[in-house]
Structure formats: C-alpha cells, structure tokens
Write an enzyme that holds these catalytic residues in place. Structure first.
Site, PDB file in Angstrom:
ATOM      1  N   GLY A 174       0.823  -1.207   0.000  1.00  0.00           N
ATOM      2  CA  GLY A 174       0.000   0.000   0.000  1.00  0.00           C
ATOM      3  C   GLY A 174       0.853   1.251   0.000  1.00  0.00           C
ATOM      4  N   PRO A 175       0.213   2.380  -0.296  1.00  0.00           N
ATOM      5  CA  PRO A 175       0.958   3.647  -0.351  1.00  0.00           C
ATOM      6  C   PRO A 175       1.514   4.043   1.011  1.00  0.00           C
ATOM      7  CG  PRO A 175      -1.405   4.008  -0.776  1.00  0.00           C
ATOM      8  CD  PRO A 175      -1.207   2.547  -0.602  1.00  0.00           C
ATOM      9  N   PRO A 176       2.448   4.975   1.047  1.00  0.00           N
ATOM     10  CA  PRO A 176       3.046   5.377   2.321  1.00  0.00           C
ATOM     11  C   PRO A 176       2.002   5.970   3.266  1.00  0.00           C
ATOM     12  CG  PRO A 176       4.096   6.520   0.459  1.00  0.00           C
ATOM     13  CD  PRO A 176       2.984   5.730  -0.099  1.00  0.00           C
ATOM     14  N   THR A 178      -0.157   4.551   5.240  1.00  0.00           N
ATOM     15  CA  THR A 178      -1.467   3.925   5.428  1.00  0.00           C
ATOM     16  C   THR A 178      -1.503   3.024   6.660  1.00  0.00           C
ATOM     17  OG1 THR A 178      -0.712   2.348   3.781  1.00  0.00           O
ATOM     18  CG2 THR A 178      -2.306   3.986   3.069  1.00  0.00           C
ATOM     19  N   GLY A 179      -0.391   2.946   7.378  1.00  0.00           N
ATOM     20  CA  GLY A 179      -0.407   2.201   8.633  1.00  0.00           C
ATOM     21  C   GLY A 179       0.182   0.808   8.533  1.00  0.00           C
ATOM     22  N   LYS A 180       1.040   0.565   7.554  1.00  0.00           N
ATOM     23  CA  LYS A 180       1.607  -0.775   7.413  1.00  0.00           C
ATOM     24  C   LYS A 180       2.528  -1.096   8.595  1.00  0.00           C
ATOM     25  CE  LYS A 180       3.164   0.251   3.289  1.00  0.00           C
ATOM     26  NZ  LYS A 180       2.555   1.578   3.185  1.00  0.00           N
ATOM     27  N   THR A 181       3.388  -0.140   8.927  1.00  0.00           N
ATOM     28  CA  THR A 181       4.284  -0.357  10.064  1.00  0.00           C
ATOM     29  C   THR A 181       3.469  -0.504  11.345  1.00  0.00           C
ATOM     30  OG1 THR A 181       5.827   1.098   8.930  1.00  0.00           O
ATOM     31  CG2 THR A 181       6.350   0.536  11.198  1.00  0.00           C
ATOM     32  N   GLU A 396     -10.208  33.967  -8.849  1.00  0.00           N
ATOM     33  CA  GLU A 396     -10.863  32.958  -7.997  1.00  0.00           C
ATOM     34  C   GLU A 396     -12.372  32.981  -8.210  1.00  0.00           C
ATOM     35  OE1 GLU A 396      -9.074  30.722  -6.750  1.00  0.00           O
ATOM     36  OE2 GLU A 396      -7.199  31.803  -7.032  1.00  0.00           O
ATOM     37  N   HIS A 399     -13.193  30.888 -11.220  1.00  0.00           N
ATOM     38  CA  HIS A 399     -13.240  29.442 -10.918  1.00  0.00           C
ATOM     39  C   HIS A 399     -14.542  29.113 -10.193  1.00  0.00           C
ATOM     40  CE1 HIS A 399      -9.166  28.462 -11.997  1.00  0.00           C
ATOM     41  NE2 HIS A 399      -8.588  29.151 -11.022  1.00  0.00           N
TER      42      HIS A 399
HETATM   43  P1  ADP Z   1       3.357   3.114   6.555  1.00  0.00           P
HETATM   44  O1  ADP Z   1       4.186   2.091   7.251  1.00  0.00           O
HETATM   45  O2  ADP Z   1       2.211   2.514   5.788  1.00  0.00           O
HETATM   46  O3  ADP Z   1       4.116   4.108   5.732  1.00  0.00           O
HETATM   47  P2  ADP Z   1       2.936   4.090   9.230  1.00  0.00           P
HETATM   48  O4  ADP Z   1       2.439   2.875   9.917  1.00  0.00           O
HETATM   49  O5  ADP Z   1       4.376   4.425   9.408  1.00  0.00           O
HETATM   50  O6  ADP Z   1       2.631   3.998   7.664  1.00  0.00           O
HETATM   51  O7  ADP Z   1       2.022   5.333   9.631  1.00  0.00           O
HETATM   52  C1  ADP Z   1       2.533   6.509  10.203  1.00  0.00           C
HETATM   53  C2  ADP Z   1       1.629   7.030  11.291  1.00  0.00           C
HETATM   54  O8  ADP Z   1       0.364   7.442  10.743  1.00  0.00           O
HETATM   55  C3  ADP Z   1       1.267   5.991  12.326  1.00  0.00           C
HETATM   56  O9  ADP Z   1       2.233   5.951  13.331  1.00  0.00           O
HETATM   57  C4  ADP Z   1      -0.070   6.496  12.836  1.00  0.00           C
HETATM   58  O10 ADP Z   1       0.087   7.538  13.778  1.00  0.00           O
HETATM   59  C5  ADP Z   1      -0.695   7.083  11.604  1.00  0.00           C
HETATM   60  N1  ADP Z   1      -1.542   6.094  10.913  1.00  0.00           N
HETATM   61  C6  ADP Z   1      -1.346   5.616   9.660  1.00  0.00           C
HETATM   62  N2  ADP Z   1      -2.304   4.724   9.336  1.00  0.00           N
HETATM   63  C7  ADP Z   1      -3.120   4.614  10.400  1.00  0.00           C
HETATM   64  C8  ADP Z   1      -4.277   3.833  10.681  1.00  0.00           C
HETATM   65  N3  ADP Z   1      -4.793   2.989   9.772  1.00  0.00           N
HETATM   66  N4  ADP Z   1      -4.870   3.988  11.894  1.00  0.00           N
HETATM   67  C9  ADP Z   1      -4.375   4.838  12.803  1.00  0.00           C
HETATM   68  N5  ADP Z   1      -3.277   5.597  12.605  1.00  0.00           N
HETATM   69  C10 ADP Z   1      -2.646   5.495  11.418  1.00  0.00           C
END
Ligand code: ADP
Length: 576
Positions: A174-176, A178-181, A396, A399
C-alpha cells in the site's frame, strides 16, 4: 595533524586519540580497522597510520551498536581480548559513555527518526509504547487477514500439533502512511512478542557482502527468540527484480539471495513471522512471492470515509477535545488522505488550539488544520499590490462561478484570496463522496472550472497573467489522460504512450507522426471546449462574478453558503 586528529599524548609509536575523536573518525569513514587491546583500542586508519584510544569496556560490549556502525563504514573489528573494565577511571568511563550516547544521537537523527539497528530486537511489551489493534483503524480487512497470525504467535505449538501451516512471510502492500508499520507493530503488541525492525534501504550498500551480512545478522537475532516478528520496511529497496545493469546490482543480488536463504531456512512451525511492506509490488523479484516466502499478500489502502472517521477518532482520543468534535465532517472533507495525514491533521489542530491559548481542541481548530493541510499555510505576511489583489479576486471568482453553475462539478467548499503556500488564492471544491472513477462529463467540467480563472481575468481585467500557469498545467494533464489513457476522445479506446514517460524514459515513442498529430488535436479540442464553456458562463453571469470578486476583496475568504447566497442574489444561471 593533517587529518584533524586530536592528539592527546603519545604512547610509543601510536598517537593517543581522545575517544570522542575516535568516534568522529569512524563517522567520517577514516578508520579501517579496530582491535581491542588490554588497555583500550588499537586503531588502524585508512591511510595506514596507527593510533590508540582508551575505550570503555562497553565499546566492545555493545556489539550490535558498534558492529552496525562499523559495517556501515566498512571498519573491520577484531576483538582479541576483552578489555579490562578497570583500565578506565570512573570519570573517563562516564565521559566515554556520554560520547557514545552523543554519537548514538547523531545516528538517530540521520535515520530520520526511525532508530533501528538491523538485528537489534526492539521488544514490544505491554506498556506505554505497545501498539494494539485498537490503535489501527480504517483498515479492517487487512486487520482481519492478519488476526490469525496473532493466535499463532501466542501459541505456535498448538498450531504445529494440529499440523497447521502459518505463512512465514506476509507482504503488506500500500501507499506510504497507510499504517503498514503500525499494523505490523500491533501484531507484535497483541501477541506480546518482540518486534524487530529493519528497512530494506539499510541493506543496500556499495560494498559487496555488507547487505547480505546484515540480513544474516537480522535473522540470527530473530532466531534467538521463541517467537517474534521481523518487519522489513521498503522491501522493494532490496527485493527489486534481479538482472539489470546498475553498479550495485551484484551487491543487491547477494543481499536478496541471502534474504531468500534465510526465509527458506526456518521451519514454518517456528514462531517467527516476517512481515514486509512495499508500495511497489510490481518491481519485486518473483522469487520473493513464491510459496514459503511472502506468499500472503495483504492490501493496505488509503481509508474510505468511514475509515477516515475511525482513524480520526483513534487520534482524537490522544488530545483534549471540547466535547464531541464533528469528526464526520472532517472525514468528509479529506478524501485521499492517508492515516498518517489524518494523524498529522489532529496534531496540527492541537497546535493551533495551543497557539491560540485554548486548552481544548474544538471544531474550528480541526477545520483550520484541515484547510492548512489541504491548501497550505496562510501567509498573511505576503503583501500583494492592489492590482494583484483585484486580479486574484476575479481569478478565484471565475473558478468559483463556473464550479457553482455546472451541475457535474464538485460542490464548492471555500474560496479565499489569502496567500497560502505558493498560491495567491484558492478555490476549493470537495466531492460529496470519495471518487474512485471519473466520468467524461465530470472531467470536462473540471477542465472548464480550471479555465474559469484565466477567462475571468480576460473578461474583467482585460489582460492575462502568469497566475493561471498551474490551472493550465492541470487542465492539460486531465485532457492528456482523457485522450491517451481513458479512451475519451474520437480516437477511441486505444492507449497512447506519452514520449519521455518519467518511469520509462528510454521507451521509444510508439506513435506514428500522423497519429501523434491527431492526439495533439484531440487534447487541444478538450482544452478549447473547456475554455469556451467557461467563457460563455462567465460572460453571461458578469454581475455574479463581480459580486463574488467584491465580496472576496472585502472579506478575503468565503464559505460555501455565502457563495450560494451571493450567486442567488445576483441571479446567476447556467447555460444548460
Ligand atoms: P506506513 O508504514 O504505511 O508508511 P505508518 O504505519 O508508518 O505507515 O504510519 C505513520 C503514522 O500514521 C502511524 O504511526 C499512525 O500515527 C498514523 N496512521 C497511519 N495509518 C493509520 C491507521 N490505519 N490507523 C491509525 N493511525 C494510522
């Protein structure tokens, strides 16, 4: 001394270095080899000179730290005999440890806030920093898919006795932001197992074998635990398809092979699960995706409306709010935001409230934060000449009137002539629901809205300014996509590759000259159609444009309702 070595005193042939200087020399890449000696460390510099420093016992004790530092800079480390801890006075030891801490700090900063030493486990225990599923919102499907891993990690023996096979590797795509970590951490948190973090880019080095050695160390560390999660961020940095001609290609291949060997090397019944994250699944080496490796793939996308509200709720819990803030409305106004953007928005709202001396965050702070994130920071210090201000107001208003009168356009949210970021003025529209596809009519409308600014300048100011450059760029981009990718022109359903595509600049232009000319004509037709439509609308509704521009000059910002009232009062009408 020539290299700036700070000589404290001479000890036989080798000059004595201050320990701090020694650490800095490692940092600067001047050290080739270090050897422990009974009274400190013998240092061999890259230019062949030798030196000696009195290092604390901790220097060699802290293997993970030192070897990582050394590996990064290609220093050979020989531990021949453990140095005598007693060889340092208490004061010197404390000082040396302080320097170690100082160096640790520099490393910390240079890795952009994510301190991690590949191979050094960060244990996730129940406590302040533990992340659980409750902290991850808006990605329910992904969460469901990884829940069984938690059960497995809690009781690997039980799964093994039933003969179950749990995936060794899970790829989060997924894109940066999005909460993968976060998701990977929450699995470790839920299962109460250590979380070992590494980033693919840590493994990419110029020197052959260094990346592979780091991969080996990472897994060696993982195997020390009964169960754990190994998380590899940016897997694509190391896992790109093999083959290719870059300089570091051989090194990358060795690293990737090592990763494959390590993953094949442990039993799936062991409690080790490797989770990796990437945004570029398409460029991964297919070998990584084979059974027994990253064979489970979980998509983690940007959240939808409900997801955004859930994420805002999670983050709003961490701040002091004024009763119930309307998170639904903020969620509605933030299509395309990632979880990280939303977390940032909530934090921004808290800062805005604090700056204004309020103790609690209210709706208006949230809205101000959203506008700031969406449109850039207001720059009230920028002084516009009166002519620029008037021009901007008409631009503006142009638009806004086109957007308000075309039924397929996204509803207006706000129009301002306060400079924000790099823009002098902003007309902001917000879709009613998240858009996943665009109709041809919607895109044509968007082109007309973008043209509205320049058209208003021509009609009311009798000139053109460079302020329309971004509008023109965006309109051209939309038209190009319509013709070349989305089959929305008389050229029909055919993809036309743009020459000099950023992703693939070497790809030959696949169009004949005649076709290329027709593509250009079609793009031009769409742009001209938008211009003509905007011109007709604004020419017909001159009084509405003027009313809006006057109101902007007086109030600087107008909300959707105010714009609607103004247009109704000036009798604006569309042409359809
Ligand atoms: P990724 O690894 O996808 O780039 P991160 O997990 O590092 O994203 O997300 C960075 C921060 O953004 C997290 O520490 C959290 O604070 C917030 N965040 C991102 N996604 C979520 C989510 N699904 N739910 C809650 N917080 C989120």
């Amino acid at each position: 001394m020539a290299t700036g070595v700070h000589v404290v005193r001479t000890r036989g042939q080798a000059p004595e270095l201050a320990f701090s200087e020694f650490l800095h020399m490692i940092e600067r890449g001047e050290v080739a080899q270090v050897k422990s000696s009974p009274d400190g460390v013998d240092v061999i510099l890259r230019d062949g000179r030798r030196a000696h420093t009195v290092a604390p016992a901790e220097f060699f004790g802290n293997q993970a730290f030192v070897s990582d530092l050394a590996l990064k800079r290609g220093v050979r480390i020989d531990v021949q005999a453990a140095p005598e801890p007693g060889s340092l006075s208490g004061g010197a030891l404390a000082l040396a440890i302080a320097f170690l801490a100082l160096l640790g700090f520099t490393v910390y900063r240079s890795t952009a806030g994510r301190i991690h030493t590949p191979g050094r486990a960060k244990l996730a225990e129940r406590g302040d920093n533990v992340v659980t599923f409750q902290d991850v919102a808006g990605v329910d499907e992904a969460k469901d898919e990884v829940k069984e891993i938690v059960d497995f990690l809690r009781q690997p023996e039980r799964f093994a006795s039933v003969g179950g096979r749990i995936p060794k590797g899970v790829l989060l795509i997924g894109p940066p932001g999005t909460g993968k970590t976060l998701l990977a951490r929450s699995i470790a948190g839920e299962a109460g197992v250590p979380f070992i973090f590494a980033s693919g880019s840590d493994f990419v080095e110029m020197y052959a074998g260094v990346g592979a050695a780091r991969v080996r160390r990472l897994f060696k560390d993982a195997r020390r635990h009964k169960s754990c999660i190994v998380f590899i961020d940016e897997l694509d940095a190391v896992g790109r398809s093999r083959g290719g001609s870059s300089l570091s290609h051989e090194e990358r291949e060795q690293t990737l092979n090592q990763l494959l060997v390590e993953m094949d090397g442990f039993e799936s019944t062991r409690g080790i699960v490797v989770i990796a994250a990437t945004n570029r699944q398409d460029i991964l080496d297919p070998a990584l995706l084979r059974p027994g490796r990253f064979d489970r793939q979980v998509m983690v996308g940007n959240p939808d409306l409900k997801g955004r509200e859930a994420i805002l709720t999670v983050h709003a819990r961490k701040i002091q709010t004024e009763g119930e803030v309307n998170l639904r409305s903020i969620a509605r106004g933030t299509p395309g935001f990632s979880g990280a953007d939303l977390a940032n928005l909530v934090n921004e709202a808290a800062l805005i409230a604090a700056r204004a001396g309020r103790e609690r965050v209210g709706d208006s702070d949230m809205e101000a934060a959203r506008d700031k994130v969406l449109m850039g920071v207001e720059r009230r210090s920028v002084v516009l000449s009166e002519l620029d201000r008037v021009n901007c107001a008409y631009h503006e208003a142009g638009h806004a009137v086109v957007a308000a009168l075309l039924p397929k356009a996204d509803p207006l949210h706000k129009v301002t002539i306060i400079p924000r970021g790099r823009a002098m003025g902003v007309t902001m529209q917000l879709p009613e629901a998240d858009r996943h596809t665009y109709t041809k009519g919607y895109l044509e409308t968007q082109v007309a809205v973008l043209m509205g600014g320049r058209v208003a300048e021509e009609l009311f100011m009798d000139h053109m300014t460079s302020g329309a450059s971004n509008d023109i760029e965006r309109a051209t981009d939309i038209a190009q996509h319509m013709v070349c990718e989305w089959g929305m022109s008389s050229l029909g359903m055919r993809a036309f590759r743009k020459p000099g595509n950023a992703f693939d600049p070497d790809r030959p232009h696949s169009l004949s000259e005649a076709t290329a000319r027709r593509v250009d004509e079609e793009i031009h037709k769409i742009l001209d159609g938008g211009y003509q439509l905007a011109h007709q609308l604004l020419d017909r509704n001159r009084s509405a444009v003027k009313a809006l521009a006057d109101a902007l000059l007086e109030q600087e910002a107008l909300e959707a309702d105010e714009i609607k009232d103004l247009l109704a009062r000036s009798g604006a009408s569309t042409i359809h």
